[in-house]
Write an enzyme that holds these catalytic residues in place. Structure first.
Site, PDB file in Angstrom:
ATOM      1  N   HIS A 261       7.207  39.339   9.718  1.00 12.57           N
ATOM      2  CA  HIS A 261       6.400  38.540   8.704  1.00 12.57           C
ATOM      3  C   HIS A 261       5.704  39.596   7.910  1.00 12.57           C
ATOM      4  CE1 HIS A 261       4.151  35.658   6.831  1.00 12.57           C
ATOM      5  NE2 HIS A 261       2.954  36.236   7.575  1.00 12.57           N
TER       6      HIS A 261
ATOM      7  N   ARG B 115       9.268  29.463   0.895  1.00 11.80           N
ATOM      8  CA  ARG B 115       9.092  29.205   2.344  1.00 11.80           C
ATOM      9  C   ARG B 115       7.934  28.164   2.770  1.00 11.80           C
ATOM     10  NH1 ARG B 115      10.203  35.048   2.436  1.00 11.80           N
ATOM     11  NH2 ARG B 115      11.913  35.369   3.864  1.00 11.80           N
TER      12      ARG B 115
ATOM     13  N   ARG C   7      12.775  25.128   0.523  1.00 12.41           N
ATOM     14  CA  ARG C   7      13.431  25.122   1.895  1.00 12.41           C
ATOM     15  C   ARG C   7      12.566  24.536   2.635  1.00 12.41           C
ATOM     16  NH1 ARG C   7      14.122  30.676   5.158  1.00 12.41           N
ATOM     17  NH2 ARG C   7      11.964  30.387   5.513  1.00 12.41           N
TER      18      ARG C   7
ATOM     19  N   GLU D 223      22.649  31.756   7.711  1.00 12.65           N
ATOM     20  CA  GLU D 223      21.751  32.779   8.251  1.00 12.65           C
ATOM     21  C   GLU D 223      22.187  32.876   9.960  1.00 12.65           C
ATOM     22  OE1 GLU D 223      17.741  32.343   7.963  1.00 12.65           O
ATOM     23  OE2 GLU D 223      17.864  30.018   8.079  1.00 12.65           O
TER      24      GLU D 223
ATOM     25  N   ASN E 207      17.976  38.178   6.870  1.00 14.61           N
ATOM     26  CA  ASN E 207      17.101  38.607   7.888  1.00 14.61           C
ATOM     27  C   ASN E 207      17.662  38.014   9.152  1.00 14.61           C
ATOM     28  OD1 ASN E 207      15.858  39.440   5.528  1.00 14.61           O
ATOM     29  ND2 ASN E 207      14.097  37.916   5.530  1.00 14.61           N
ATOM     30  N   ASP E 208      17.901  36.964   9.172  1.00 14.47           N
ATOM     31  CA  ASP E 208      18.270  36.047  10.663  1.00 14.47           C
ATOM     32  C   ASP E 208      19.764  36.414  10.640  1.00 14.47           C
ATOM     33  OD1 ASP E 208      16.195  34.897  11.726  1.00 14.47           O
ATOM     34  OD2 ASP E 208      15.785  33.520  10.050  1.00 14.47           O
TER      35      ASP E 208
ATOM     36  N   ARG F 267      14.287  40.749  15.059  1.00  9.51           N
ATOM     37  CA  ARG F 267      13.933  41.198  13.718  1.00  9.51           C
ATOM     38  C   ARG F 267      12.438  41.769  13.816  1.00  9.51           C
ATOM     39  NH1 ARG F 267      14.096  35.891   9.716  1.00  9.51           N
ATOM     40  NH2 ARG F 267      12.134  36.793   8.665  1.00  9.51           N
TER      41      ARG F 267
ATOM     42  N   CYS G 100      18.961  35.505  -0.081  1.00 11.42           N
ATOM     43  CA  CYS G 100      17.625  35.549  -0.289  1.00 11.42           C
ATOM     44  C   CYS G 100      17.125  36.228   0.782  1.00 11.42           C
ATOM     45  CB  CYS G 100      17.036  34.132  -0.452  1.00 11.42           C
ATOM     46  SG  CYS G 100      17.415  33.002   1.010  1.00 11.42           S
TER      47      CYS G 100
HETATM   48  C1  PEP Z   1      16.335  35.144   6.216  1.00 13.27           C
HETATM   49  O1  PEP Z   1      16.394  34.854   7.344  1.00 13.27           O
HETATM   50  O2  PEP Z   1      17.105  36.065   5.539  1.00 13.27           O
HETATM   51  C2  PEP Z   1      15.325  34.166   5.331  1.00 13.27           C
HETATM   52  C3  PEP Z   1      15.406  34.078   4.078  1.00 13.27           C
HETATM   53  O3  PEP Z   1      14.396  33.312   5.976  1.00 13.27           O
HETATM   54  P1  PEP Z   1      13.307  33.998   6.689  1.00 13.27           P
HETATM   55  O4  PEP Z   1      12.944  35.473   6.443  1.00 13.27           O
HETATM   56  O5  PEP Z   1      12.070  33.224   6.206  1.00 13.27           O
HETATM   57  O6  PEP Z   1      13.735  33.796   8.209  1.00 13.27           O
HETATM   58 MG    MG Z   2      15.751  32.945   8.111  1.00 19.43          MG
END
Ligand code: PEP
Ligand code: MG
Length: 579
Positions: free
Chosen positions: A191, A298, A334, A433, A456-457, A467, A504
């Protein structure tokens, strides 16, 4: 002067004053006090020491009666230290000579002592370091007590030094004053990293124990490009970093000129460059950077920034605010992605053993239909005012997607019965994801109008790498061939089914991957606002033929190393300043 190496997660250089944010939210301010206030500060110190010692005595007594004297003896060191004249004299001297606040003096002296103990070869002393931090915290709790710093109203520019920044903490921050982050833990997509990039401020994470080595008020250099933090730098380091910061600034200013130019390859293929946001207020800055709309809002930050569950009206107001700033440009909302790293565990009555694999995101919404419906009602009501799309996160099965869509249809019926206007045909999309969704992309594509790949996920779940964990940060890579195959298959499935597809996750904003994503057929990139100019520069410097060739080469490699090396070489030719 102390140089610490961590993980570079948001580029740029800043030189500023440290604000140390403790895991318990204790902020150690460094205010210069007037000479006439020294006595008052010394009295505060004496009182805090006396109260802490009394607390420890009674704790010792009750533990001795419950568990025996041996265990109670743990507190002897703590009590002894609070009575140690040399320690108290050093704290006193810091207040008297440097006109420091009592909390700053305690923090400086205790940390200095901890550093000395840490360096000692005698295990007795090195093992006492934790006790020293404990005593420091006990004294600070007494001193700061009700004088908690209001993080939303900071008086000076600062860099935040924290163990980890919780989403709820960043939501509260006075963003105009915060110029950088340095944290003990975290990885590239944790984060703190995402927020730093969204704000366009330098950040280094995974520094180990930076919170113990910096005191509030110290001068700190955060070099988010090279992953270095320097505490109390010397003149030469200050000059070097000022120069480096100015060079970066000139480069960014140059790139800003691309703002109003289209994201179009040299052979005329146009792609969309959108921004990711957490709050509507970020939209203005994203547009200034050249965003053509918002590809990821988000919305869970509405929860994280507030101490109460947002009402339907809270949601509605936020969405209308966002729409009004966009002037007809698209807004992909989202639905709540709470849980895992985006839900402080204290808030949950039953903390999960493995929250990333637990009741998060769409699962959480489907377990709490009234909460989910509140948000959906607000999105639908706001939809008539702009170009809104809705996106469900963390889809792992087709049934989940169908259930979420069913709830949305239910809400539409309810609004219709109530005579409330909405856009019935608003586009519904799914985030891809989780590997299961990428593998089933062809089937999922038949039920939605667009995909957005959350790398990311996707990386976290494909490679089994947390992560947010700095210890395995080296394993977290978009360049892993397994991840790339899932991304390629998802983009191709979308194309076969005639639906849009964007990325994204943070990968979309890293210029290193722009050629590859373009070559794989990606038409929409959604990223943090400050990343837009560099990505646009790469897009405008290449041709589709070249990008396809790059993608073809990359997909033939079997190691992440080869991929990274090749992409660096190819991208450097287009954007030498960035590498
Ligand atoms: C991701 O997982 O790539 C994503 C964009 O969502 P977040 O980072 O909010 O989990
Ligand atoms: Mg995500």
């Amino acid at each position: 002067m102390d140089i610490k190496k961590g993980i570079a997660v948001s580029p740029g250089v800043v030189i500023s004053t440290a604000l140390v944010l403790d895991a318990e939210d204790l902020v150690i301010p460094r205010r210069q006090i007037e000479a006439c206030a020294v006595e008052e500060e010394l009295a505060r110190l004496r009182q805090a020491v006396a109260q802490s010692a009394a607390d420890l005595q009674s704790l010792r007594a009750s533990i001795a009666s419950d568990h025996g004297k041996e265990i109670a003896a743990i507190f002897d060191f703590h009590i002894g230290l609070l009575k140690d004249k040399t320690v108290i004299n050093q704290i006193t001297a810091e207040i008297v000579n440097n006109h420091s606040t009592a909390e700053h003096a305690v923090s400086v002296v205790m940390r200095r002592l901890a550093a000395t103990f840490q360096r000692m070869s005698d295990r007795y002393f090195s093992e006492r370091v934790k006790d020293l931090h404990d005593i420091e915290k006990r004294l600070l709790r007494k001193l700061i007590g009700s004088r908690h710093e209001d993080l939303s109203k900071l008086e000076h520019d600062v860099v935040i030094i924290a163990h980890d920044l919780l989403p709820s903490q960043t939501a509260m921050l006075d963003r105009t004053r915060v110029k950088g982050f340095a944290t003990d833990v975290g990885g590239r997509t944790s984060h703190t990293a995402i927020v730093a990039r969204a704000l366009g401020i330098p950040a280094v994470v995974g520094l180990g124990n930076i919170t113990a080595e910096v005191s509030g008020g110290d001068t700190v250099i955060i070099d988010g490009s090279r992953g270095v933090v320097i505490v109390n730098p010397d003149e030469q380091q200050l000059a070097e970093h000022r120069e480096f910061g100015e060079r970066l600034f000139r480069f960014e200013t140059e790139l800003q000129k691309l703002r109003d130019l289209p994201a179009e390859t040299r052979d005329g293929v146009r792609v969309s460059v959108l921004a990711n946001i957490e709050f509507p207020e970020e939209i203005d800055e994203a547009l200034r950077r050249g965003a053509e709309g918002i590809g990821l809002y988000r919305t869970e930050f509405l929860y994280l920034a507030s101490d109460h569950e947002p009402t339907e009206e809270d949601h509605y107001r936020a969405y209308v605010d966002a729409i009004s700033r966009l002037d007809g440009r698209q807004l992909v909302i989202r639905t709540l992605d709470l849980g895992a790293d985006k839900y402080t565990q204290e808030k949950q009555l039953n903390p999960e053993r493995n929250p990333f694999l637990g009741d998060r995101s769409i699962r959480l919404c489907l377990h709490d239909i009234p909460m989910f419906k509140r948000q959906l009602r607000a999105i639908l009501r706001a939809s008539v005012q702009g170009n809104v799309k809705i996106m469900f996160p963390m889809i792992t099965t087709i049934m989940e997607l169908r259930q979420a869509t069913m709830v949305l249809r239910d809400v539409m019926e309810e609004l219709e019965d109530e005579g409330i206007e909405m856009k019935r045909d608003l586009q519904i999309g799914a985030m891809i994801e989780v590997p299961s969704a990428a593998i089933m992309a062809d089937q999922i594509a038949k039920e939605v109008r667009f995909f957005s790949i959350g790398t990311n996920d996707l990386i976290q779940y494909t490679l089994a790498v947390d992560r947010t964990n700095e210890r395995v940060a080296g394993l977290f890579s978009p360049a892993h061939p397994a991840v790339l195959k899932l991304i390629r298959d998802t983009i191709e499935a979308a194309a076969r089914n005639n639906i849009d597809c964007s990325v994204c996750g943070e990968m979309a904003g890293e210029p290193l991957y722009t050629l590859l994503l373009l070559g794989l057929g990606l038409k929409t990139f959604s990223m943090n606002g400050p990343d837009i100019p560099e990505v646009k520069k790469v897009i405008r410097s290449t041709t589709m033929e070249h990008a396809r060739w790059v993608a073809q080469q990359v997909m033939s490699f079997d190691s992440e190393r080869q991929v990274m090396h090749f992409l660096k070489e190819e991208t450097r030719k287009l954007l030498p300043e960035a590498f």
